[in-house]
Design a protein around this motif. Structure first.
Motif, PDB file in Angstrom:
ATOM      1  N   UNK A 132      37.745 -10.545  19.426  1.00 15.11           N
ATOM      2  CA  UNK A 132      36.454 -10.002  18.995  1.00 15.11           C
ATOM      3  C   UNK A 132      35.633 -11.089  18.300  1.00 15.11           C
ATOM      4  N   UNK A 133      34.458 -11.342  18.832  1.00 16.93           N
ATOM      5  CA  UNK A 133      33.574 -12.362  18.283  1.00 16.93           C
ATOM      6  C   UNK A 133      33.633 -13.680  19.025  1.00 16.93           C
ATOM      7  N   UNK A 143      27.698  -2.012  25.908  1.00 14.32           N
ATOM      8  CA  UNK A 143      29.014  -1.408  25.782  1.00 14.32           C
ATOM      9  C   UNK A 143      29.685  -1.860  24.490  1.00 14.32           C
ATOM     10  N   UNK A 144      30.747  -1.143  24.119  1.00 11.70           N
ATOM     11  CA  UNK A 144      31.568  -1.537  22.979  1.00 11.70           C
ATOM     12  C   UNK A 144      33.022  -1.473  23.407  1.00 11.70           C
ATOM     13  N   UNK A 149      32.561  -2.869  17.105  1.00  8.90           N
ATOM     14  CA  UNK A 149      31.300  -3.117  17.807  1.00  8.90           C
ATOM     15  C   UNK A 149      30.379  -1.900  17.817  1.00  8.90           C
ATOM     16  N   UNK A 150      30.913  -0.699  17.613  1.00  7.63           N
ATOM     17  CA  UNK A 150      30.073   0.501  17.686  1.00  7.63           C
ATOM     18  C   UNK A 150      29.080   0.584  16.538  1.00  7.63           C
ATOM     19  N   UNK A 337      36.966   4.350  22.213  1.00  2.35           N
ATOM     20  CA  UNK A 337      36.236   3.431  21.341  1.00  2.35           C
ATOM     21  C   UNK A 337      34.889   4.019  20.928  1.00  2.35           C
ATOM     22  N   UNK A 338      34.224   4.709  21.841  1.00  2.00           N
ATOM     23  CA  UNK A 338      32.892   5.262  21.545  1.00  2.00           C
ATOM     24  C   UNK A 338      32.949   6.615  20.872  1.00  2.00           C
ATOM     25  N   UNK A 339      34.140   7.137  20.577  1.00  2.00           N
ATOM     26  CA  UNK A 339      34.273   8.462  19.966  1.00  2.00           C
ATOM     27  C   UNK A 339      33.481   8.613  18.662  1.00  2.00           C
ATOM     28  N   UNK A 340      33.470   7.603  17.757  1.00  2.00           N
ATOM     29  CA  UNK A 340      32.703   7.769  16.514  1.00  2.00           C
ATOM     30  C   UNK A 340      31.220   8.039  16.750  1.00  2.00           C
ATOM     31  N   UNK A 341      30.664   7.487  17.819  1.00  2.00           N
ATOM     32  CA  UNK A 341      29.249   7.704  18.097  1.00  2.00           C
ATOM     33  C   UNK A 341      28.950   9.144  18.488  1.00  2.00           C
ATOM     34  N   UNK A 342      29.957   9.855  18.925  1.00  2.00           N
ATOM     35  CA  UNK A 342      29.757  11.256  19.321  1.00  2.00           C
ATOM     36  C   UNK A 342      30.008  12.228  18.182  1.00  2.00           C
TER      37      UNK A 342
END
Length: 350
Positions: A132-133, A143-144, A149-150, A337-342
């Motif tokens: 990462x980075x 994307x993340x 990254x989110x 990975x994208x679960x927190x955004x939902x």
């Protein structure tokens, strides 16, 4: 500076050097790092012959909607030629870097991307896969690939990341155009050596490609041809490179991994026979490729059982699965990975 992509760093511990050194001696003893000139002569000749026959058929067919089928054929040819450029970048074809570079520039020119830009990007990826980075292949704005990254997403980019599992394959339709655009930007800003050569190759590709399409085809058919060719090429490239690392563990500077484990633990192989080898351009042996980047593509299948047995004997996780299963792993990872955004109360400051 020309160096073999993904070479072993010298700053690893003595134990890791001993492990990798032992494996490297086994590989060399089997002759798996020797050049395979006959293989590449036949491979390159057949692919270029198929490409030439496709160009002939394109001209003879003329202004017809049947050209859209040829657009799919050229998407496959573009990917196969790009795979050869990838092999050249890793010094797999010839012994010297100069010879590999020459043919690498030629292959990149045929598909319309910057060889120098890709070399820099891909070298960085091999040096730190899934770091990462540091790994540009997991630093994609839309994307993340890690939870970290989110938190940096907002607006439209936040929306695409939120639904990235569902959008992953549709977004790959833009990958071909993204490669062209990134190459143009890199050449414009002079981010590689041989800038004039790179610029000339990109202009030549664009001029010949667009002239041929709009001279032979009517505007409507030409636009449809370009859309299908570039879209399918992008999907093909994305589907070939994604299985190797997406959904595998990521790490940061806090994680201390030696070269052997860094390359193996972040990579995944795809099981299959010769048709998978051909379709994925040898990238289905991602673990072996990352450990020995200069190994000719055709030798990777022979190296696989040797490397697998070595990893098992040393207690190193060795990931491999079928092609469809690996895409399921990729989509599951993107969804998780994208679960927190939902989450209803998610905020970027979190």
């Amino acid at each position: 500076m020309k160096t073999p992509l993904g070479t072993e760093p010298s700053s690893v511990g003595s134990t890791s050097r001993s492990d990798f050194g032992h494996l490297a001696r086994l590989v060399r003893h089997e002759g798996l790092l020797d050049r395979r000139y006959r293989y590449y002569t036949a491979k390159i000749s057949l692919i270029l012959l198929a490409f030439a026959l496709g160009c002939t058929a394109f001209v003879m067919l003329g202004d017809s909607w049947w050209q859209l089928a040829l657009a799919g054929f050229f998407a496959v040819m573009s990917a196969q030629i790009a795979f050869l450029g990838h092999d050249a970048g890793h010094n797999q074809i010839f012994r010297t870097g100069r010879a590999n570079d020459r043919i690498g520039y030629a292959f990149a020119g045929i598909v319309g991307i910057s060889y120098g830009w890709w070399m820099g990007k891909h070298t960085q990826h091999h040096a730190g896969p899934n770091h990462e980075g540091n790994d540009p292949d997991i630093d994609i704005p839309l994307l993340a690939f890690t939870r970290g990254q989110t938190g940096n997403k907002s607006g439209f980019v936040r929306w695409t990341t939120k639904h990235q599992a569902a959008l992953f394959f549709p977004l790959l339709l833009l990958e071909g155009l993204s490669l062209h655009w990134a190459s143009i930007v890199a050449v414009w800003h002079g981010r590689m050596k041989n800038r004039r050569l790179e610029a000339a190759l990109l202009l030549m590709h664009g001029g010949i490609y667009l002239s041929a399409v709009f001279v032979v085809l009517s505007p409507a058919v030409a636009i449809a041809f370009i859309a299908i060719h570039q879209g399918l090429w992008g999907v093909y490239m994305g589907c070939s490179f994604a299985p190797g690392h997406k959904g595998m563990p990521t790490y940061t500077d806090k994680d201390k991994l030696d070269f052997l484990r860094k390359q193996v633990l972040t990579s995944r192989n795809v099981r299959g026979g010769p048709w998978v080898d051909f379709t994925l351009g040898g990238l289905n042996y991602q673990i072996e490729h990352h450990l020995f980047p200069s190994m000719p593509r055709v030798n990777l299948r022979r190296a696989q059982p040797l490397v697998h047995r070595f990893c098992v004997d040393h207690g190193i996780d060795y990931a491999q699965c079928g092609l469809l299963t690996t895409y399921r792993h990729v989509l599951q990872h993107l969804h998780e990975v994208s679960a927190p955004l939902r989450e209803p109360n998610f905020s970027r400051s979190r």
